[in-house]
Write an enzyme that holds these catalytic residues in place. Structure first.
Site: not given
Length: 565
Positions: A143, A288, A392, A411, A497
């Site tokens: 993160e 992902d 989710e 996304e 990302t």
């Protein structure tokens, strides 16, 4: 003469109806879906562009007013949020919030992309004045890298871009402070790569003291394998190979532990032994962005080794994870869907998909597999239509959400934007409009936009994550801003990302030192070429711009499978 005039009038009349989405000369049956999605007016596009900008501005202004210099905004109580010092084990908060003005750093390049140069320069000065990483806080390496280092580097590169296409972004007396901050944080994260026998980093690090004594030896594949863009760009800007080398070593180490039967990866690995502690393989949470960064490392750095790894992974994914008919837009059978499987034998292990998997169609677009991306995207859009949000986790067998919250994730918006850029089909403008309208209707609160706690009830959690401004609002704005510099020069930029903008530039492809400093922990990867055995990699013809990207009968099939009437 009268006959000719009548012919011209009739032709103009028919063309007018075609443009208005009422009629098409080449479609014998014009369905309700064709009527709904075939046209998006210029007036409506401009209106939605303004609404996207207003959405961002509302969230940003409230963050500055009520939360800065804390990390996030609590939009219901109109207060700021930082680390949970009272409960260090609360990793849902402490992995992300490090008391380093997260939302502002994460949002810098969104200000630039929306052509707000004056506010961008003010924000940069605030970051220079307030940002500090000398804190006794334990944060997640992944993160901190994608949100903070990525945000700092993107803003620095925008400032340094010679042509200044987004306006004058250069703050007075700027002396590369954002680059220095990125370097400082990366140096504090570097100990996470030390002391592991595999080269896969520890998942967390204390910004003052390095890896905590009680640190977990378990990490997810995406967390360890989604560092190379930010660390690689930093290495090139500093002329110091160590950051890129460590990130690439982690990628190659993960690659060496893939199944020798299926070619698949698990979702959780032990960084000391290389043993898979989570054997589920999929394209959603936990995996992902690992695949995304294999492809993007090739695009940004020209790294042919990464391309070969991506191509082999993509082929394994389509062989073992894909279910349904062979083609998106032809043939019989169930809609194509990517499921979660056992990494060792490819057998389905559960019946759910998760919201992070909605980014997969965007990766497919970048890989040129547009037809596959169209069907992958359509499933998540149908879920959105049913709930006006994306839960989710959604059980496709029971047609019901399993994990109910929606934290304003980007996304689906990202994939919608990329599919529109690839096809220019107005269908995706309608999708974007529905997403934007739903967020305004159900997530807007007193001081910004709040996480939806339960998509079936539309109640709220008091949190506005930084990616809402960094990504969700950014992609919505770019979807409707056809004249944006990025959209006119899409081959010159790459999004990370976290939605941060990096230029595709020769300076990142001149790599004379990585091989010298990268530990060779896996077998060499030989020749690199596009794998021609990957199925369904078909181009979308120009005439398809005027039809639904997915045929109406197949779209109806997907809607029914999700539980829409």
């Amino acid at each position: 003469m009268k006959i000719l005039t009548l012919h011209v009038v009739l032709t103009l009349y028919l063309l007018t109806d075609v443009v208005a989405g009422k009629f098409h000369l080449f479609m014998p049956q014009w369905t309700h879906q064709d009527k709904r999605y075939s046209h998006f007016s210029e007036r409506e596009r401009l209106l939605m562009k303004d609404k996207a900008k207003q959405m961002f501005q509302n969230g940003y202004d409230n963050y500055i007013k009520y939360a800065f210099p804390q990390d996030e905004l609590n939009p219901v109580d109109c207060k700021g949020r930082g680390p949970d010092y009272g409960n260090p084990s609360n990793i849902n908060i402490n992995d992300v919030l490090g008391d380093y003005i997260l939302t502002l750093v994460d949002t810098l390049d969104t200000l630039a992309i929306m052509n707000n140069a004056s506010e961008f320069k003010k924000a940069v000065q605030l970051v220079i004045e307030y940002a500090s990483f000398d804190k006794n806080n334990t944060v997640q390496v992944f993160e901190a890298t994608i949100r903070i280092i990525g945000g700092l580097l993107s803003a620095h590169l925008l400032i340094k871009e010679p042509s200044q296409p987004f306006g004058d972004l250069v703050p007075a007396h700027y002396e590369d402070e954002l680059l220095h901050l990125a370097h400082d944080l990366a140096a504090r994260l570097l100990p996470s790569f030390e002391g592991t026998s595999t080269g896969i980093p520890y998942p967390r690090v204390n910004l003052q003291n390095g890896v905590p004594l009680n640190s977990s030896n378990s990490t997810c594949t995406a967390g360890a394998g989604t560092l190379i863009l930010e660390m690689g760009v930093l290495s090139h800007l500093l002329g110091d190979p160590v950051y890129k080398a460590r990130a690439k070593r982690a990628l190659k180490s993960l690659w060496s532990y893939r199944s020798n039967v299926t070619g698949l990866f698990g979702n959780v690995i032990n960084i000391q032994t290389g043993a898979w502690e989570g054997g589920m393989s999929g394209v959603g949470a936990g995996l992902d962005s690992f695949f995304e960064y294999l492809l993007k490392a090739y695009i940004l750095f020209g790294d042919a080794e990464m391309l070969k790894m991506f191509n082999e992974s993509y082929e394994s994914i389509k062989f073992h994870l894909r279910r349904g008919r062979n083609h998106c837009n032809k043939g019989d059978g169930l809609p194509p869907i990517y499921v979660n499987v056992n990494m060792r034998n490819g057998e389905t292990v559960n019946n759910w998909i998760d919201s992070l998997q909605a980014a997969w169609p965007g990766v497919q677009v970048l890989n040129g597999d547009i037809e596959e991306a169209i069907c992958s995207h359509a499933i998540f859009y149908a879920i959105w239509r049913r709930f006006d949000a994306l839960p989710e986790r959604y059980n496709w067998h029971l047609k019901a959400p399993e994990i109910l919250f929606y934290p304003l994730r980007p996304e689906l918006v990202e994939s919608t934007y990329l599919l529109y850029q690839a096809t220019k089909n107005p269908f995706y403008l309608h999708v974007g409009k529905e997403i934007l309208d739903s967020i305004n209707q159900y997530a807007k609160v007193k001081c910004g936009y709040a996480t939806i706690h339960d998509v079936t009830k539309k109640d709220h959690e008091d949190r506005m994550e930084s990616f809402f401004l960094s990504e969700t609002c950014k992609y919505l704005y770019l979807l409707f801003d056809k004249d944006n510099h990025i959209n006119k020069n899409s081959d010159r930029y790459l999004f990370t990302t976290e939605g941060h903008l990096f230029p595709i530039d020769k300076q990142f492809r001149d790599d004379i030192w990585t091989q010298k400093y990268t530990e060779n922990m896996t077998e060499p990867i030989q020749s690199v070429h596009r794998n021609n055995n990957i199925s369904n990699c078909e181009k979308v013809g120009h005439k398809r711009t005027y039809f639904l990207p997915i045929k109406s009968n197949y779209l109806s099939q997907i809607e029914h499978s999700i539980g829409l009437p």
